[in-house]
Every structure is written in structure tokens, then in C-alpha cells.
Scaffold this active site. Structure first.
Site, PDB file in Angstrom:
ATOM      1  N   THR A 111      -9.860 -12.721 -10.830  1.00 40.48           N
ATOM      2  CA  THR A 111      -9.612 -13.183 -12.193  1.00 40.48           C
ATOM      3  C   THR A 111     -10.198 -14.579 -12.363  1.00 40.48           C
ATOM      4  O   THR A 111     -10.490 -14.992 -13.482  1.00 40.48           O
ATOM      5  CB  THR A 111      -8.103 -13.225 -12.522  1.00 40.48           C
ATOM      6  OG1 THR A 111      -7.424 -13.925 -11.460  1.00 40.48           O
ATOM      7  CG2 THR A 111      -7.532 -11.828 -12.676  1.00 40.48           C
ATOM      8  N   LYS A 117     -12.102 -16.528 -15.687  1.00 44.33           N
ATOM      9  CA  LYS A 117     -11.786 -17.847 -16.240  1.00 44.33           C
ATOM     10  C   LYS A 117     -13.042 -18.687 -16.401  1.00 44.33           C
ATOM     11  O   LYS A 117     -13.255 -19.338 -17.435  1.00 44.33           O
ATOM     12  CB  LYS A 117     -10.818 -18.595 -15.316  1.00 44.33           C
ATOM     13  CG  LYS A 117      -9.477 -17.913 -15.115  1.00 44.33           C
ATOM     14  CD  LYS A 117      -8.716 -18.567 -13.947  1.00 44.33           C
ATOM     15  CE  LYS A 117      -7.556 -17.693 -13.519  1.00 44.33           C
ATOM     16  NZ  LYS A 117      -7.004 -18.098 -12.205  1.00 44.33           N
ATOM     17  N   HIS A 170      -3.515  -3.444  -5.308  1.00 43.94           N
ATOM     18  CA  HIS A 170      -4.332  -4.657  -5.386  1.00 43.94           C
ATOM     19  C   HIS A 170      -5.299  -4.831  -4.235  1.00 43.94           C
ATOM     20  O   HIS A 170      -6.033  -5.829  -4.207  1.00 43.94           O
ATOM     21  CB  HIS A 170      -3.446  -5.904  -5.428  1.00 43.94           C
ATOM     22  CG  HIS A 170      -2.796  -6.138  -6.740  1.00 43.94           C
ATOM     23  ND1 HIS A 170      -3.405  -6.848  -7.746  1.00 43.94           N
ATOM     24  CD2 HIS A 170      -1.599  -5.744  -7.230  1.00 43.94           C
ATOM     25  CE1 HIS A 170      -2.589  -6.900  -8.797  1.00 43.94           C
ATOM     26  NE2 HIS A 170      -1.495  -6.225  -8.506  1.00 43.94           N
ATOM     27  N   LYS A 190     -13.918 -13.455   0.990  1.00 39.12           N
ATOM     28  CA  LYS A 190     -14.352 -14.197  -0.192  1.00 39.12           C
ATOM     29  C   LYS A 190     -15.592 -15.054   0.111  1.00 39.12           C
ATOM     30  O   LYS A 190     -16.244 -15.569  -0.779  1.00 39.12           O
ATOM     31  CB  LYS A 190     -13.213 -15.059  -0.728  1.00 39.12           C
ATOM     32  CG  LYS A 190     -12.078 -14.224  -1.367  1.00 39.12           C
ATOM     33  CD  LYS A 190     -10.926 -15.107  -1.809  1.00 39.12           C
ATOM     34  CE  LYS A 190      -9.756 -14.354  -2.420  1.00 39.12           C
ATOM     35  NZ  LYS A 190      -9.938 -13.964  -3.828  1.00 39.12           N
ATOM     36  N   LYS A 217     -10.400 -20.561  -4.748  1.00 38.65           N
ATOM     37  CA  LYS A 217      -9.648 -19.322  -4.540  1.00 38.65           C
ATOM     38  C   LYS A 217      -9.048 -19.402  -3.157  1.00 38.65           C
ATOM     39  O   LYS A 217      -9.384 -20.304  -2.388  1.00 38.65           O
ATOM     40  CB  LYS A 217     -10.567 -18.107  -4.671  1.00 38.65           C
ATOM     41  CG  LYS A 217     -11.889 -18.240  -3.886  1.00 38.65           C
ATOM     42  CD  LYS A 217     -12.824 -17.058  -4.104  1.00 38.65           C
ATOM     43  CE  LYS A 217     -13.558 -17.069  -5.419  1.00 38.65           C
ATOM     44  NZ  LYS A 217     -13.268 -15.897  -6.241  1.00 38.65           N
ATOM     45  N   ARG A 218      -8.134 -18.466  -2.826  1.00 37.81           N
ATOM     46  CA  ARG A 218      -7.620 -18.434  -1.466  1.00 37.81           C
ATOM     47  C   ARG A 218      -8.784 -18.427  -0.476  1.00 37.81           C
ATOM     48  O   ARG A 218      -9.830 -17.838  -0.747  1.00 37.81           O
ATOM     49  CB  ARG A 218      -6.751 -17.182  -1.250  1.00 37.81           C
ATOM     50  CG  ARG A 218      -5.418 -17.220  -1.975  1.00 37.81           C
ATOM     51  CD  ARG A 218      -4.563 -18.394  -1.550  1.00 37.81           C
ATOM     52  NE  ARG A 218      -4.248 -18.318  -0.143  1.00 37.81           N
ATOM     53  CZ  ARG A 218      -3.087 -17.939   0.353  1.00 37.81           C
ATOM     54  NH1 ARG A 218      -2.100 -17.618  -0.461  1.00 37.81           N
ATOM     55  NH2 ARG A 218      -2.884 -17.893   1.649  1.00 37.81           N
TER      56      ARG A 218
HETATM   57  C1  LIG Z   1      -6.954 -17.447 -11.078  1.00 35.80           C
HETATM   58  C2  LIG Z   1      -6.324 -18.011  -9.882  1.00 35.80           C
HETATM   59  C3  LIG Z   1      -6.461 -17.374  -8.642  1.00 35.80           C
HETATM   60  C4  LIG Z   1      -7.297 -16.128  -8.451  1.00 35.80           C
HETATM   61  O1  LIG Z   1      -8.619 -16.501  -8.192  1.00 35.80           O
HETATM   62  P1  LIG Z   1      -9.696 -15.472  -7.612  1.00 35.80           P
HETATM   63  O2  LIG Z   1     -10.967 -16.232  -7.685  1.00 35.80           O
HETATM   64  O3  LIG Z   1      -9.701 -14.296  -8.543  1.00 35.80           O
HETATM   65  O4  LIG Z   1      -9.295 -15.136  -6.235  1.00 35.80           O
HETATM   66  C5  LIG Z   1      -5.860 -17.936  -7.541  1.00 35.80           C
HETATM   67  N1  LIG Z   1      -5.140 -19.072  -7.641  1.00 35.80           N
HETATM   68  C6  LIG Z   1      -4.994 -19.714  -8.809  1.00 35.80           C
HETATM   69  C7  LIG Z   1      -4.211 -20.976  -8.847  1.00 35.80           C
HETATM   70  C8  LIG Z   1      -5.576 -19.210  -9.969  1.00 35.80           C
HETATM   71  O5  LIG Z   1      -5.412 -19.863 -11.128  1.00 35.80           O
END
Ligand SMILES: *Cc1c(COP(=O)(O)O)cnc(C)c1O
Length: 820
Positions: free
Chosen positions: A668, A672, A369, A566, A560-561
Site C-alpha cells: 500500500t 501512497k 495476506h 522487499k 517499509k518493513r
Molecule cells: C503504508 C505503510 C506500510 C506499508 O508499506 P508497504 O510499502 O506497502 O510495505 C507500513 N508501515 C507504515 C507506517 C505505513 O504507513
């Protein structure tokens, strides 16, 4: 065993979905399981009673699935992951069972609103971010595409921390998701295993026999299983998420207790229970590190023992293991499983090492990952050896086998040998878990096409040369049930009216929407759905934070984190630059924008926490400056989790996917948003690259350096200072931040953050700033042409079907697991 008894009777008839019966059962559970009269029941009681009634319907399907797996001798897939970010389960279960209208009617006949009680369910935050959420999407998809699968992980009592803000700073509080009990899970005391730590290894056997090894652990704990059913779409199959909790062998040391040492008497108990208390203990201290390795071994060992027990019970032949079992390692966190399987096969079941090694390699596969050097797991040899002395021997034995083969048969050089070794030799000796996972598996996959290519060129370049067939790509996916149908019921209804229901069983059927992209009437409906979702988010922001945001502005979202790669910082600096521009050029037609952020920072990650504070400081100044006239708002919503994502994603106009190219393995979140009709502003990183291929470059806003350019700049003479000084917008924004415009109470607060950009700027914020700012103005221009805007966003929804986790799971099943 009973030879003839009522246990042989056919199972009870499946329970009905009739709303009247459901209502009666809810009252029954309330009365006899919870012990409450309907007149005094609290919302939480109704929630629990409702879950118990739904759970019975799930159990019917669960048992059917288990019987089917057994009878067909189907291969089982085991997904080992230290994280499962599953979020709430009620709506997911109801929707996948096809029980939505019936439950809503049953509850409303009792005067209870489903939405109200569903909102009380705690969000199971047993994960940090993308990796844990992937595991949750994969569990749902494995049930959906009818693969007999078990997820294995840890039942953290507190999961990840709950984030609160104190004057704009992140504060970490324990998450108490189990405070009201957890009606979804089944405790399985009978599925308990001993897991050992430390101690020594005895060698047995005469001089003319092969030696046998017996590990005598110094400490032992008991792992006990808790099972949660995972319901696939249309309840085709129900699989099991099995999470382990830790108990002491002796709950209390009675001698110590009777001698008056009441605290000491509980020492063993506390030590065992610490194992399953929190996710990712702060690993800055050696004690924290050790706990993490203990967690990894604890759940690996319990899972492997459980897998072997189930296999032996059905097949009684360990040589059949690779035909009947696939074990997928979600990153290297469970990689010690490879050594544990060899130990169990050799030391407990008496196989020879070569046979055990062959079985192991054919059974395991590994998903990588990350390429970030600091995230590649390795353990100091002294720690590993002290905690897992037998596994240390096995790691050396594997290493000898691999290195001798590489030297003798392939003629690798010393330098190449050094790179593939399981032991890092430079500096402190460490066990490299990535190399262990790679050599102990028959498949190593990346999570996007770009990431897979980079894996071959960087971390695993030498192992790839040695085993050229092993690395393969499986681009991540998301479950369209949670991330479209459930989180966006308005859009789902519109899609069903427009293109029918086929997309609900096959996300790629969303393609049919493409021909409506330029249809003005459909655009009107699509934009109305988006507006309704934005109003829902605006209400949440008003309620939770007391900030008013205008649903007719662009909702520009980055959730996101929080991590430097990022690049939330790039986004915030752009907000500051835009703020300058709005004040300097009040006469221009600025497009109103709301920049929304959410995300947690690792507790020991100083810069990430500072970035959160900066977002909040910038927000306070901009939101309260009358000169901005509401044209720009910045909002940081605390405690990002799955439930918050489910409200924010459908409300986004613009999705920020702006990582430094080459650093985001897949993402991911990007999927979404696009699926829910947001325009992506992003770099050519991770799965963004493949999204561009599916969605069309003209339907995204791509900017910035490529991964190759980033690598070149880093290897060459990248000079961020010169770039900053050459961009007046950037240098003004940075000097405002560094000089304390946003932190009048502590003018030097952000000096170090800004200085980092001038001096090295590892994440190329300066290099990409101008391109990013220009891309944002392109977004503004597009927004003003609303037909063009919706044509693009509709095409995003239409063309994202391939990113369903059903597709990803089918690829794993066919190419890696040969299952299903
Ligand atoms: C989808 C999701 C992530 C991943 O988000 P990225 O933008 O791909 O880093 C992290 N936390 C939650 C709660 C999510 O639903």
C-alpha cells in the site's frame, strides 16, 4: 429500567463549531478535567484539552450513528485484526469533522499553535506494517461509506517497539504511547468477558441423547473493552474501534500476600496483563509462541462474546446471525474465532453442530495476506490442545466433516486430502490456521489481482479445486483523507484550485487532472509543491540526524518493513555501484540523488538487522567522501511509523517498490507515493501490476523478472554466481561490501550476507540487478527532462483514485458482506 425519567428526554443538542465557544470549552477542560491554570499549562495539557473538546463533537455523531444502526436493523460488519496501525488521530478527526479552521482559530486566540500540539500526540503503533495500516484505512473508509462497523483488536500497552540506532544497529525499546494517558478512548468496564485457557472438557448427556460438552478452563482472565471513535469523512458516520485489555480475575492473591509472598501474590495479575502488553512477542522461543496463541484466542473470544451479546440483545435469534453480522478475519491471526463461534453456539446456546457450522460459514470471511511459507500460521497440536482443548475437538470435528465430504462426494485422492486437511501430518503435527480460515468462511480474498491468482495456484490450490467459488480478489486501498488531504495540504490546495473539490468526496474525480499534465504553468505549481514538501523533509533530516540533503536532488525513497523479499539490499547495492561509478567517472553529468530509507526489522530477523547496519555503514562512507561531491547521499531515518510516512511520502520523487516478483501480496506504500506524485520504480508485483494498468506503463519505471520467471528460475537451475561474475558493476559492489570497505572496524561483518547472494540468492537480487541499475539510469535521464518528468508524475496523481480504500470497502460490502 426507568419507565419515565429524564433518560427519556431527547439527547442534548449537538455542540457548536463556533471558535469562541471552542476556545471557552478548551479552557474549561483545562481547568476542570486536567486541573491546570491556562497560565501554567504545558503543551501536553493543551493537547489533551483540545482533544476532549473535539471528542464531544465526535460523540454527538457517534451516538447518532449507533441509533441509526439500531433503528434500521442494518447489518453490522466486524473487522477482526491483531493490528491497527492508526497513527495520530487529532488531525484526522479535525479534518473529517470539517473543523480545521475553527480549531486553529480557537487555539490561536489562546496563544497556542495547532501544529505544535498536534506533533506531541503519540503515534499509536499497534501494528507492524501494511496489514495493520490496511485495517486502519479500512476503519476510516467504512465510516466514510456509511457501513456500521466495529474494529476488534488488542490494546497493546507498548505496541510495536520504538527503533533507535546504536552505531548503525537497530535497538528495540518499549513504545510508551500511553504514558500521558489516552484522551481518545473510553473504558467500558461493563463490557467485560471471561476468557479461559487450558483445563479439560466434560461430556454430558445420556446414552440416547446427543452429547453436550462443557469446557472447564484451568485459567481465566477478564477482557475489558476500550472504545475509540473512528470518524468518517465529513463525519457521515462514526464507528467504533474496540480494543481489549486483559485483567486477572483476582488482582491479588491475598492469602499469598499475607503469608509474605509479595511477588507470588501478583503472579496472576502479571500473567493476565502480559497478554495485552506487547505486539508480536518474539516468537523464537516456545514461551513467546504460546503467548501469541493466547493473544489470538483472547481477543477472538472476547470479540465473539461481545458480538453475540449485541446480536441477541437486538434480535434474540442466533439463526439470524449471518443476515445481521459479517465477520472479516484480517489474515489468520483471528482464525480461532471460527472454532470459538461454534463452541459458543453449541456449548453455550445449545445449537447442534451442523446448524452452528452453517451459521459460522455464512458469517465469516477471510483475507489472506501472504504466500510466504514461514508466515503461514500453524500451531503445534500439543500446544493447541493444552491451551484450547474444546477448540481442538471442534477443529477435528470440522476436519472430519470436510474430509469425508471431499472423499465421498468429490473423490479426492489421499494426496489431495493431505493438502486440504486442517492438520499438517508431515513431521510435527500442527493445526493449519489458513485452512481453518478458508473452510470456515464463505469468502477468501486476496489483496491484489496477482496475489489472488497465485493463491489459487499455490497455498490454496487444492482447496480452490474443492470450492472453486470461494476465492476472490479485493485489491487493497488507502484512505485519501490521510494519505493525500492531510499529509499533503499543499498539493490538496493546488488540486482544489485546479479541478475543484469533487475529488475530496470521490477520489476517482482526480482524473480531471489528467488534462493539466502537460500544462507548463500547472507543472510549475506541481513541482513547487513537491519542492516545499522536500524542504520540509530536509529540515527533519537535518534536525533529527544532522545530515544536510539538497532538495534539488532526486529524493529516492524506500520505506517499509525491512525484509529480504522487499529487497532493500538491492537498493543499497545499487547505491554502492553508483558510488563506484561517480568516483570512477567524475567527468560525467551525474544527477544528484538522495536515497532515503526507513523501516523496522523483526527483533529476531538476523539478516534484516544486518541490512539496516549495512545501510548505515554505506551511508557513513558515501556521505563523508569528498570525491562524491554531494552527488549521492544515503540516509536511514530511525523509527519508521505512520507519522514519519506522512512527511516522507509527499516529499518523494521516486518510490521504490522493488520486491521479488510474486512475493509482495499487494503493498500500500506504493499507492501512497504514486497518489502524491512520485514516479514508481518497481517490479511487476502485488498491486504494482494494477497500478501499471491504471497509471500507464509509460508513467512508471518497471523492470526485472515477472512472478512466473521467478518461479521458473527457482524450480530450475538458477546460478547466481554466474550472473554476478558476468556483471562487473555487481561483482565490484559486492566485493567492496564483502571485503569490508564499508565496515573497516569489522571487515567480515557483511561476508555472510554477500555469500548468501552467491550461493542461493532466494530473492533474486543478482538476477534483477542489471535491469534495476539500468532502470535507475533511465530515471536519471527522465529527471533531466523536467517537463516529461512532471507530465508523468502528475498523471500518477490523476490516475490513482481507484486505489482509494473507499473503493475497496464498497467491493467488500457488495460482494462479501452484502451490507451497507
Ligand atoms: C503504508 C505503510 C506500510 C506499508 O508499506 P508497504 O510499502 O506497502 O510495505 C507500513 N508501515 C507504515 C507506517 C505505513 O504507513
Amino acid at each position: 429500567m426507568n419507565t419515565s425519567s429524564k433518560a427519556d428526554l431527547p439527547p442534548p443538542a449537538p455542540r457548536t463549531y463556533d471558535p469562541d465557544v471552542l476556545a471557552k470549552e478548551i479552557i474549561e477542560r483545562l481547568t476542570y478535567r486536567i486541573g491546570k491554570d491556562a497560565k501554567v499549562a504545558k503543551p501536553h495539557d493543551w493537547l489533551t484539552a483540545t482533544i476532549l473538546v473535539i471528542r464531544d463533537r465526535i460523540i454527538d455523531k457517534w451516538m447518532e450513528s449507533t441509533r441509526k444502526t439500531y433503528e434500521t436493523s442494518a447489518k453490522r460488519v466486524y473487522y477482526l485484526s491483531l493490528e491497527f496501525l492508526i497513527g495520530r488521530l487529532l488531525r484526522d478527526a479535525i479534518s473529517n469533522l470539517g473543523l480545521m479552521n475553527e480549531i486553529r482559530d480557537a487555539l490561536s486566540s489562546l496563544g497556542v499553535d495547532l501544529i505544535d500540539i498536534a506533533g506531541l500526540e503519540p503515534d499509536a503503533a499497534l501494528g507492524n506494517g501494511g496489514l495493520g495500516r490496511l485495517a486502519a484505512c479500512f476503519m476510516e473508509s467504512m465510516a466514510t461509506v456509511d457501513i456500521p462497523a466495529y474494529g476488534y483488536g488488542i490494546r497493546y500497552m507498548h505496541g510495536l517497539f520504538r527503533q533507535e540506532m546504536a552505531e548503525g544497529w537497530q535497538v528495540e525499546l518499549p513504545e510508551t504511547w500511553l504514558a500521558h494517558g489516552n484522551p481518545w478512548e473510553f473504558e467500558r468496564r461493563e463490557s467485560s468477558y471471561e476468557v479461559g485457557f487450558g483445563g479439560s472438557v466434560e461430556t454430558l448427556g445420556g446414552y440416547d441423547e446427543a452429547p453436550r460438552f462443557v469446557w472447564k478452563p484451568a485459567e481465566r482472565v477478564i477482557a475489558t473493552a476500550y472504545d475509540t471513535p473512528v470518524v468518517g469523512w465529513r463525519a457521515n458516520r462514526v464507528n467504533t474501534l474496540r480494543l481489549w485489555t486483559a485483567r486477572p480475575i483476582d488482582p491479588i492473591l491475598l492469602d499469598a500476600f499475607n503469608a509474605g509472598d509479595h511477588i507470588g501474590a501478583l503472579r496472576e495479575s502479571n500473567k493476565a496483563e502480559a497478554l495485552a502488553r506487547v505486539l508480536y512477542p518474539a516468537d523464537a522461543t516456545p514461551a513467546g509462541q504460546e503467548l501469541r496463541l493466547r493473544q489470538e484466542f483472547f481477543f477472538s473470544s472476547a470479540s465473539l462474546q461481545d458480538i453475540l451479546r449485541r446480536h441477541m440483545q437486538q434480535y434474540n435469534d442466533l439463526r439470524l446471525l449471518p443476515d445481521k453480522v459479517s465477520i472479516q478475519l484480517n489474515d489468520t491471526h483471528p482464525a480461532v474465532s471460527i472454532a470459538e463461534l461454534i463452541r459458543l453456539l453449541c456449548d453455550i446456546h445449545g445449537l447442534d453442530f451442523d446448524t452452528a457450522w452453517d451459521i459460522t460459514r455464512r458469517t465469516f470471511s477471510y483475507t489472506n495476506h501472504t504466500l510466504l511459507p514461514e508466515a503461514l500460521e500453524s500451531w503445534p497440536v500439543p500446544l493447541f490442545e493444552r491451551l484450547l482443548p474444546r477448540h481442538m475437538q471442534i477443529v477435528y470435528a470440522i476436519n472430519a466433516k470436510i474430509l469425508i465430504e471431499a472423499r465421498k462426494e468429490r473423490g479426492l485422492s489421499d494426496d489431495e486430502i493431505r493438502k486440504i486437511s486442517l492438520i499438517e501430518e508431515s513431521g510435527e503435527r500442527r493445526v493449519r490456521m489458513g485452512n481453518l480460515a478458508f473452510v470456515g468462511s464463505h469468502s477468501t480474498n486476496g489483496v491484489s489481482a496477482l496475489h489472488t491468482d497465485l493463491m489459487k495456484e499455490t497455498v490454496f490450490a487444492d482447496l480452490h479445486k474443492l470450492y472453486p467459488d470461494r476465492i476472490n480478489n479485493k485489491t487493497n486501498g488507502i484512505t485519501p483523507r490521510r494519505w493525500l488531504m492531510q499529509c499533503n495540504p499543499r498539493l490538496t490546495a493546488l488540486l482544489r484550485e485546479t479541478i475543484g473539490d469533487a475529488f475530496m468526496d470521490n477520489a476517482e474525480a482526480l482524473q480531471a487532472l489528467d488534462r493539466y499534465a502537460d500544462d507548463p504553468q500547472f507543472q510549475g505549481h506541481f513541482s513547487q509543491v513537491k519542492r516545499d514538501n522536500k524542504v520540509r523533509l530536509a529540515n527533519l533530516v537535518a534536525q533529527r540526524m544532522g545530515i544536510r540533503i539538497d532538495p534539488s536532488a532526486i529524493f529516492d525513497i524506500q520505506i517499509k518493513r525491512i525484509h529480504e523479499y522487499k529487497r532493500q539490499l538491492l537498493n543499497i547495492i545499487e547505491a554502492v555501484a553508483l558510488y563506484d561509478q561517480i568516483r570512477s567517472h567524475p567527468e560525467r553529468d551525474w544527477v544528484p540523488r538522495v536515497k532515503l530509507f526507513a523501516g523496522k526489522a523483526a527483533p529476531s530477523y538476523h539478516n534484516a538487522k544486518l541490512i539496516i547496519k549495512l545501510a548505515n555503514d554505506v551511508a557513513r562512507v558515501i556521505n563523508n567522501d569528498p570525491a562524491v561531491r554531494g552527488l549521492l547521499k544515503v540516509v536511514f531515518i530511525p523509527n519508521y511509523n505512520v507519522s514519519l510516512a506522512e512527511i516522507m511520502v509527499p516529499a518523494a520523487d521516486l518510490s521504490e517498490q522493488i520486491s521479488t516478483a510474486g512475493m509482495e501480496a499487494s503493498g500500500t506504500g506504493n499507492m501512497k507515493f504514486a497518489l502524491n506524485g512520485a514516479l514508481t520504480i518497481g517490479t511487476l508485483d502485488g498491486a504494482n501490476v494494477e497500478m501499471r494498468d491504471w497509471v500507464g506503463e509509460e508513467n512508471m519505471v518497471i523492470f526485472g523478472m515477472t512472478a512466473e520467471q521467478v518461479a521458473e528460475a527457482r524450480a530450475g537451475e538458477y546460478n547466481p554466481r554466474a550472473i554476478i561474475e558476468g556483471s562487473s558493476e555487481l561483482s565490484q559492489a559486492l566485493s567492496a561490501i564483502a571485503s569490508g570497505v564499508f565496515s573497516p572496524d569489522d571487515r567480515n561483518r557483511f561476508e555472510s550476507l554477500v555469500e548468501g547472494l552467491y550461493s542461493h540468492d532466494w530473492f533474486m537480487v543478482a538476477a534483477d540487478f542489471d535491469a534495476y541499475a539500468k532502470a535507475q539510469r533511465d530515471v536519471d535521464a527522465l529527471w533531466l527532462d523536467s517537463a516529461a518528468w512532471y507530465s508523468r508524475t502528475i498523471r500518477n496523481t490523476a490516475r490513482m483514485g481507484w486505489f482509494s480504500s473507499d473503493r475497496a470497502i464498497r467491493q467488500y460490502a457488495k460482494d462479501i458482506w452484502r451490507a451497507g
